[in-house]
Design an enzyme around this catalytic site. Structure first.
Site, PDB file in Angstrom:
ATOM      1  CD  GLU A  80      -3.035   1.019   0.301  1.00 57.97           C
ATOM      2  OE1 GLU A  80      -3.042   0.062  -0.500  1.00 57.97           O
ATOM      3  OE2 GLU A  80      -3.894   1.911   0.314  1.00 57.97           O
ATOM      4  CG  ASP A  81       1.526   2.767   3.395  1.00 58.46           C
ATOM      5  OD1 ASP A  81       0.496   3.046   2.756  1.00 58.46           O
ATOM      6  OD2 ASP A  81       1.558   2.557   4.617  1.00 58.46           O
TER       7      ASP A  81
END
Ligand code: MN
Length: 732
Positions: A80-81
């Site tokens: 996600e990051d």
């Protein structure tokens, strides 16, 4: 600056406490990758980001999960990051880890913009459905737990919204998974932000009474310990004050203040064996006064989430009631860690296949106790797919819609509203244009593109959609919207009916005739009548039947010819003007050939006991023996006209009708129609009227081949919600 090696060593130490077989080199590799990828990020607390995945990995280890899950926990925010890809994780750590990380990421992306009560269960189910591997949801719960533990650094709005989610989604999930300890912590931490005042009041009260409470608990524990030693039962005894949220809930539910609250204290006696549990119970009841009605034996009858213990509430010497939970160490593990305590594929311990299946059978039951699905095929691998027959997707506004598995944007559109389906011109799934036959997946965000100039559904859609709801609504549209087509079809049927009466269809254009028809059948326009007949709201046969007497009088046609037509066949079929006994399906005793017609009063079907009545000039009219009109058999003046009749073996289709009494509810007629369609029974008339007392009477005319089929119809209809009684119709 945190010393990385120190951080890693601390983590390994705490992991080793719960997962002694964990593979340190893989964990180190994952730690290094996560640290590198998150290097530029900091937590809101100002600490380096790696603190978070490390904490999640520790919680996951404490739950008793394996190396793969610990590795996935360390990497859980990477997709996600950071610039880490699925393939990279799969190559470095294996697909099992990559799939878990991907699963956690998907759950992270779920937006909860709508938190209505009815949505919650759907959201929880969706979570389950999305987390094919149950470790995914356990990692997600661990992630949430650490985020709640560090929530003080977040902005107030975020504190509240995350706490709501925690209370509505994560705590119930933890409960369902039997993870009592985590559930309590999630609830207490969420309450802190959702009702700070009440939280603080309870906390203050507990702090003020801390010394008292401590003294009380020590006294009870000492007494219990002493007794256990005297009688030689090996035990561990703990005392605690119940968790804040449970106190809060009791205060709310019982409208009581803290000091009025019944049992704040809970004691736990953990022993080695089940017989010891019952022994301990006896000693406790010997030491203290029992509060009646509070004893519960969850050992012989475990809770649905597998929780086992004996519970009893007793009153101490100072008049303070307290609860005692008695359990074995195994039961204790289950109570604390739930599903995770039963996790059998711990590293280094080869898992037993049968055992595993039993465990997962348990997981399945625990996750969805309401749904009674067949168990066998569900859990064959380490997967939890009890929601395989459902798919959960979002509207752009975050509402969860549940659809049958395999559903398409068409199903979605009609589930939102029939108007949306009918004006649909396209669909977007996750912001990309998708075809009408696109198969929806859990968590998809679906947007339906509509247009006022849309032409409406296409007949192909009936083959594409998966839900009955969509199918019924599309069919409805064709009935209602295809007016021209319906008018033309209805007109043709009406004309056909008139021809059968030897009337020229052109009489429909005569004003006098038209007025009679419209008045009798209560239509404003001839076209409306045609449309009604065309979409099947009324059969042409029925319509013409109701007006034929007056029309015949008006046009001076021969009524005999009309009467001779057997009444059992609907309009569309062209019928011979008279039928022999064989063709009618009825044999009349002693009369080799004669005309037979079926009475309209009792609509007999093969299998019914029947009698015949010789009419004046129209052959034999067949009635059911129990028909009111057949009771005239006993009349000496008429007895000579009653004859014995019987069914020929080959029947064909017979028209009959049922009167259905029911509650007057929305959708009843549709349910009836759906049931008939499912039974493949041809319905010629379905009309329903509401009565003043909230009930309704529905008249249903349809074709069956015999009494057996009729009984099948009746029993199917009886199963429909709201239906109170069904009996044979007595004609129009
Ligand atoms: Mn996270």
């Amino acid at each position: 600056m945190i010393e990385r090696e120190q951080l890693f060593q601390d983590m390994m130490r705490s992991i080793a406490r719960y997962a002694p077989y964990a593979d340190e080199s893989r964990i180190r590799k994952a730690f290094a990758l996560a640290d590198k990828r998150h290097a530029s990020q900091v937590r809101r607390s100002g600490e380096p980001y790696i603190i978070h995945p490390v904490a999640v990995a520790e919680i996951v280890a404490e739950m008793g999960l394996d190396t793969d899950a610990i590795v996935a926990s360390l990497l859980h925010d990477c997709l996600e990051d950071t610039a880490t890809s699925y393939d990279e994780i799969a190559t470095e750590f294996g697909t099992a880890v990559a799939q878990m990380v991907e699963g956690v990421t998907k759950l992270t992306r779920v937006q909860y913009s709508s938190l209505e009560e009815q949505q919650m269960e759907n959201l929880r189910k969706m979570f389950m459905a999305m987390s094919k591997d149950i470790r995914v949801i356990l990692i997600k719960i661990a992630d949430r737990l650490h985020n709640m533990r560090t929530m003080q650094y977040q902005k107030p709005e975020k504190q509240v919204s995350k706490s709501m989610e925690t209370m509505e989604i994560y705590a119930p999930l933890a409960h369902r998974l039997g993870m009592q300890k985590i559930k309590w912590e999630l609830e207490d931490r969420a309450l802190q932000y959702l009702d700070p005042t009440a939280y603080k009041d309870i906390l203050d009260f507990l702090e003020q009474h801390h010394d008292e409470a401590e003294a009380f608990m020590n006294e009870i524990q000492d007494t219990l310990r002493e007794r256990m030693q005297t009688v030689g039962i090996q035990s561990s005894i703990y005392g605690r004050i119940k968790h804040i949220y449970s106190i809060y809930r009791k205060m709310k539910a019982q409208h009581k203040s803290m000091d009025e609250l019944y049992d704040l204290y809970a004691f736990r006696v953990v022993v080695d064996t089940i017989p010891d549990c019952y022994n301990v119970l006896g000693h406790i009841h010997d030491l203290y006064h029992l509060v009646p009605g509070r004893f519960k034996d969850y050992i012989s009858t475990p809770k649905p989430n597998m929780y086992q213990s004996l519970h009893t509430t007793v009153i101490g010497k100072r008049g303070i009631p307290f609860e005692v939970q008695i359990r074995t160490w195994d039961m204790h593990q289950t109570a604390e860690y739930g599903v995770a305590a039963h996790w059998k594929y711990k590293d280094g311990i080869s898992s037993n296949k049968d055992n595993n299946e039993k465990e997962f059978e348990w997981v399945r039951r625990l996750l969805e106790s309401q749904q009674d699905t067949e168990a066998e095929d569900y859990i064959h691998s380490l997967k939890v797919d009890m929601f395989d027959d459902e798919v959960f997707v979002f509207t752009p506004r975050g509402k969860v819609i549940s659809l049958p598995a395999g559903s398409t944007p068409i199903d979605f559109a009609y589930a939102v509203h029939s108007a949306v389906g009918n004006s649909m011109v396209g669909a977007k799934v996750n912001n990309r244009i998708a075809g009408y036959d696109w198969t929806l997946n859990n968590g998809d965000v679906v947007e339906i593109l509509t247009s006022k100039s849309a032409k409406g559904p296409s007949r192909d859609w009936l083959n594409i959609c998966k839900s009955n709801q969509a199918r019924i609504k599309i069919k409805q549209w064709f009935k209602k919207e295809k007016r021209e087509e319906n008018v033309a079809r209805g007109k043709a049927s009406m004309e056909g009916e008139l021809r059968r009466l030897n009337l020229n269809p052109s009489i429909l254009q005569e004003e006098e005739t038209r007025n009679i028809i419209l008045k009798k059948l209560a239509f404003d326009e001839l076209e409306d009548l045609f449309a009604a007949v065309g979409y099947g709201g009324m059969t042409a046969f029925k319509a013409v039947n109701r007006i034929k007497d007056e029309i015949l009088r008006l046009h001076k046609a021969q009524p005999q010819q009309a009467e001779n037509i057997p009444l059992k066949f609907p309009a569309e079929q062209t019928q011979p003007k008279h039928r022999s006994f064989a063709a009618s399906g009825v044999i009349v005793e002693d009369i080799p050939t004669c005309m037979v017609k079926f009475s309209r009063c009792c609509t007999p079907v093969p299998g019914d006991d029947i009698v015949g009545f010789i009419t004046k000039g129209y052959g034999v009219s067949v009635h059911r023996k129990d028909c009111v009109n057949a009771q005239g058999m006993d009349d000496p003046n008429q007895s000579g006209r009653w004859v014995k009749v019987s069914w020929a073996s080959d029947g064909g289709a017979f028209s009959t009708s049922l009167e259905i009494l029911s509650l007057n509810r929305d959708g009843l007629v549709m349910d009836l129609a759906t049931a008939m369609t499912a039974l493949k029974v041809k319905v010629t008339e379905l009309s329903s009227r509401a009565l003043n007392d909230g009930t309704a009477i529905t008249n249903l005319t349809f074709q069956v081949s015999d009494v057996g089929e009729l009984e099948a119809v009746k029993s199917r209809l009886r199963a429909i919600q709201g239906v109170t009684d069904i009996h044979r119709g007595h004609g129009a």
